[in-house]
Design a protein around this motif. Structure first.
Motif, PDB file in Angstrom:
ATOM      1  N   UNK A 153      10.708   3.110   3.649  1.00 40.78           N
ATOM      2  CA  UNK A 153       9.855   3.371   2.490  1.00 40.78           C
ATOM      3  C   UNK A 153       8.913   2.205   2.222  1.00 40.78           C
ATOM      4  N   UNK A 154       9.395   0.973   2.428  1.00 33.97           N
ATOM      5  CA  UNK A 154       8.538  -0.194   2.240  1.00 33.97           C
ATOM      6  C   UNK A 154       7.381  -0.173   3.238  1.00 33.97           C
ATOM      7  N   UNK A 155       7.664   0.215   4.480  1.00 31.22           N
ATOM      8  CA  UNK A 155       6.606   0.301   5.484  1.00 31.22           C
ATOM      9  C   UNK A 155       5.563   1.340   5.093  1.00 31.22           C
ATOM     10  N   UNK A 156       5.994   2.404   4.455  1.00 34.95           N
ATOM     11  CA  UNK A 156       5.048   3.411   3.974  1.00 34.95           C
ATOM     12  C   UNK A 156       4.166   2.836   2.865  1.00 34.95           C
ATOM     13  N   UNK A 157       4.777   2.048   1.998  1.00 39.90           N
ATOM     14  CA  UNK A 157       4.044   1.455   0.874  1.00 39.90           C
ATOM     15  C   UNK A 157       2.933   0.531   1.369  1.00 39.90           C
ATOM     16  N   UNK A 158       3.207  -0.231   2.415  1.00 41.49           N
ATOM     17  CA  UNK A 158       2.234  -1.233   2.888  1.00 41.49           C
ATOM     18  C   UNK A 158       1.338  -0.714   4.016  1.00 41.49           C
ATOM     19  N   UNK A 159       1.490   0.538   4.388  1.00 42.70           N
ATOM     20  CA  UNK A 159       0.803   1.068   5.575  1.00 42.70           C
ATOM     21  C   UNK A 159      -0.694   0.783   5.575  1.00 42.70           C
ATOM     22  N   UNK A 160      -1.352   1.001   4.452  1.00 44.88           N
ATOM     23  CA  UNK A 160      -2.805   0.827   4.390  1.00 44.88           C
ATOM     24  C   UNK A 160      -3.215  -0.411   3.597  1.00 44.88           C
ATOM     25  N   UNK A 161      -2.310  -1.359   3.503  1.00 46.92           N
ATOM     26  CA  UNK A 161      -2.581  -2.537   2.686  1.00 46.92           C
ATOM     27  C   UNK A 161      -2.620  -3.798   3.535  1.00 46.92           C
ATOM     28  N   UNK A 162      -3.385  -4.785   3.072  1.00 47.22           N
ATOM     29  CA  UNK A 162      -3.438  -6.089   3.736  1.00 47.22           C
ATOM     30  C   UNK A 162      -2.193  -6.862   3.324  1.00 47.22           C
TER      31      UNK A 162
END
Length: 344
Positions: A153-162
């Motif tokens: 879920x954390x990887x999903x949260x940061x997927x499109x973030x720097x």
């Protein structure tokens, strides 16, 4: 006894405190009121443990006795060099300027001190504000459990973030953070491309260990975990200061308060030394059968302060059938579950 003095001392470094005979009152800072302990312990019993605490304090300040090699935390606030503070601030500012998210990877003392400070000061909804662009970066903590679902879920949260990463481990071989680093670093490499090596900061041993070798191989920026500071007492080293600074908290102000606490905790007079008096009162209570200690808060922001306190206390004291059982409660929520037990 020395551990008790150490525990309350390290918890007090985030604020300054003044002491009066049976209570401390100050607009801001730690307060300690042990007047009700007279129900369970006599003046004579307390004086006996005060004498024991004074002896333990002398050993601590003299860097003597068992564990003397790990007493660097005692003078951390005044020992940290200006060059290191500036480097931490510069790195934190880079994260804040360029990043949308910071993932702190660590377990135990490698994350709880920072998480306690960030949660207490920024509050439980700071990440939601960061996602809305009101405040950044969002600060997440990973490598402190074995949940694959949570990490996914954390990887999903940061997927499109720097995303920046601060991995914290003395050795680099602790299972939970080592596993999390492999997965998170791979995700950052895929999204950041050539910028990958500038997005990861390692806080580790100065010369040896798996993480030190990996950081040098990958070209990551590094900070050092001091050899004479145990992980659970490392919040005022880069272990805690970098994530705290990246979260937008003034670490110089924190260190100023810590210097005052350091001075207070070094006082030789028991009446003017809160950590010493806490240790004395607590040991007198333990000798009279009070072997459970609860730290209760009345603000959700302080939940992880309680978690940090449990780790400091439990890991330090819980050996060889000694020590007490520490727990933390969030009031008023837990008044509706544990309230009757506590009152009894």
């Amino acid at each position: 006894m020395k551990t008790l003095i150490a525990l309350i001392g390290i918890l007090g470094v985030l604020t300054s405190a003044a002491f009066a005979e049976s209570s401390i009152r100050k607009p801001s800072g730690v307060t300690f009121d042990y007047s009700n302990s007279s129900i369970c312990i006599t003046d004579r019993e307390l004086q006996e443990t005060v004498t024991e605490a004074q002896k333990a304090q002398k050993e601590l300040l003299g860097r003597k006795g068992a564990g003397a090699d790990y007493l660097g935390w005692i003078t951390l606030p005044s020992d940290i060099p200006e060059s290191l503070i500036s480097d931490i601030e510069k790195t934190a500012q880079k994260i804040r300027n360029e990043g949308d998210a910071l993932i702190v990877i660590g377990i135990g003392g490698s994350y709880l001190g920072a998480k306690a400070a960030v949660s207490a000061i920024n509050g439980p909804y700071a990440n939601e504000l960061a996602i809305q662009g009101i405040k950044k970066p969002a600060v997440y903590f990973a490598g402190c459990d074995m949940s694959s679902d949570s990490l996914a879920m954390l990887l999903e949260v940061i997927r499109s973030r720097k995303t920046f990463v601060n991995v914290i481990s003395k050795s680099g071989t602790t299972t939970e953070p080592a596993a999390a680093l492999r997965i998170i670093a791979d995700a950052v490499k895929q999204s950041a491309g050539k910028e990958y090596k500038n997005r990861i900061i390692a806080t580790t041993d100065a010369k040896k260990g798996a993480l030190r070798q990996l950081a040098e191989k990958e070209g990551w920026k590094t900070f050092v975990v001091p050899d004479d500071v145990g992980g659970r007492f490392s919040v005022l080293t880069p272990v805690g200061l970098l994530p705290i600074a990246a979260a937008g908290i003034d670490i110089r102000q924190m260190l100023d308060g810590a210097k005052t606490a350091q001075k207070d905790a070094s006082c030789v007079s028991s009446k003017n030394n809160m950590p010493l008096m806490y240790a004395a009162v607590r040991n007198a209570l333990r000798k009279n059968g009070k072997k459970i200690e609860i730290l209760a808060d009345f603000d959700p922001n302080l939940h992880y302060f309680g978690e940090w306190w449990k780790q400091l206390y439990g890991e330090s004291e819980g050996k060889e059938n000694k020590g007490i059982y520490p727990d933390s409660l969030d009031y008023s929520t837990d008044l509706h579950s544990m309230g009757q037990y506590v009152q009894d």
